[in-house]
Enzyme design. Sequence first.
Site, mmCIF file in Angstrom:
data_model
loop_
_atom_site.group_PDB
_atom_site.id
_atom_site.type_symbol
_atom_site.label_atom_id
_atom_site.label_comp_id
_atom_site.label_asym_id
_atom_site.label_seq_id
_atom_site.Cartn_x
_atom_site.Cartn_y
_atom_site.Cartn_z
ATOM 1 C CG HIS A 192 -41.288 59.524 4.583
ATOM 2 N ND1 HIS A 192 -41.022 59.443 5.934
ATOM 3 C CD2 HIS A 192 -41.324 60.853 4.298
ATOM 4 C CE1 HIS A 192 -40.909 60.653 6.446
ATOM 5 N NE2 HIS A 192 -41.080 61.529 5.489
ATOM 6 C CG ASP A 209 -39.688 63.665 8.949
ATOM 7 O OD1 ASP A 209 -39.576 64.824 8.499
ATOM 8 O OD2 ASP A 209 -40.526 62.866 8.516
#
Length: 456
Positions: free
Chosen positions: A273, A324
């Site tokens: 991220h 994810d």
Amino acid sequence: MTDSLSPPAFHADRALLPQGWERDVRLTVVDGCIGEVHTGVAAQAGDQRVRILVPGVPNLHSHAFQRGMAGLTEIGGGDGDSFWSWRELMYRFLAKLVPDAVEAIAAQAYMEMLESGFTRVGEFHYLHHDADGQPYADRAEMSARIAAAAAQTGIGLTLLPVFYAHADFGGAAPNPAQRRLIHDVDGFAQLLDGARTALRPLPDAVLGIAPHSLRAVTGEELSALLPLNDGPVHIHIAEQLREVDACVAWSGLRPVRWLYENVAVDARWCLVHATHIDDDERARIVASRAVAGLCPVTEANLGDGLFPLQAFAREGGRFGVGSDSNVLIDAAEELRLLEYGQRLSLRGRNVIAPDAQRSSGRYLFDGAQQGGAQALGVAAGLQPGASADLLELDADHPAMIAREGDALLDSWVFAARNGALRSVWRRGRQCVADGRHLQRDVITARFAQALRSVLG
């Protein structure tokens, strides 16, 4: 996976090699890896003939079990809904999972990854213990289930067992919902030993480690973890503004700044991220040659924000993509949304590729190839020694007609939907034909049974 044998070689009318597009390409396969690569040659008897061949896409960040809760958190939350409220729902789902269900859900996720063009997954795996928080008799029981799902589907696996010890910065005690995740350093070392055993049946598995986040690991624990394994190191960092603010309140430093001032971050690292970074932090990531692990579909779903990819890429930063939370599994969609998010933020078109001569689809594809492979500890692309992980694009798909070169990738990423990806081979063995995994019916039936048990 044992459904098909590897042909001795592949012959492609057009193939994307590291140096670019070539015609009449012949790739030999030796023990699951690419042997020799020849261009401008004719096919030989026994070759697998394809028209458009590109390398498989690495998926550098996955929580496979979350595929089972996809679509179950999309209820209006007004101003109060966020990543943090989503996390509480995720913990409630996680609490119900038994090993059989974890394996079945992971197999469904990995099958869908292969059908979309992902051929290797970095499994950021933090569900380790029984429902009461106690280790299973085999500490690596859940890791073995992940390995079994990879074996059944055929996907390449980089297993990233997660170290999780605390609920917040400064070593705060974990909360009860996290009890299935928690380790001390000695217990984690034992988990790694068990994971190594679980991975042995897989011919090219890679073992890394994943200190979950700076919320979940202290500096002292981080220093103790890094010598335990010499593979990739992945960490969640700076995903949410609340996380950044909490880190500043605890240490006086932003998360990425704290990491770089306390740890020797290098090319082994993948910063997952890294959404909320300043200019100094961005420069440090670039200089360290670490990979930014970007997950556009999940980051959009959770309302995380946008990583500053245009500036990062133009400074030479390395990036890859991951699915994810697996709320939607689609390799092309991750690349498309990666570009579209930047377009919306910067109010322009074709904003990531650094110059007017470069195709956006090709630039995104190459970046995800190289950064993803680095983050997962493997070689990238169609080159000798790399795994024979191959995608066949359908030359007759409406989005591919009359396209050449990089326009093929642009059209796959930005203009195609179902059916553009025809076949997938992993280590030279076919696992997807006509867009469908060869074991889809069996895998999906087991997934359905597991979900009915968990959610019923």
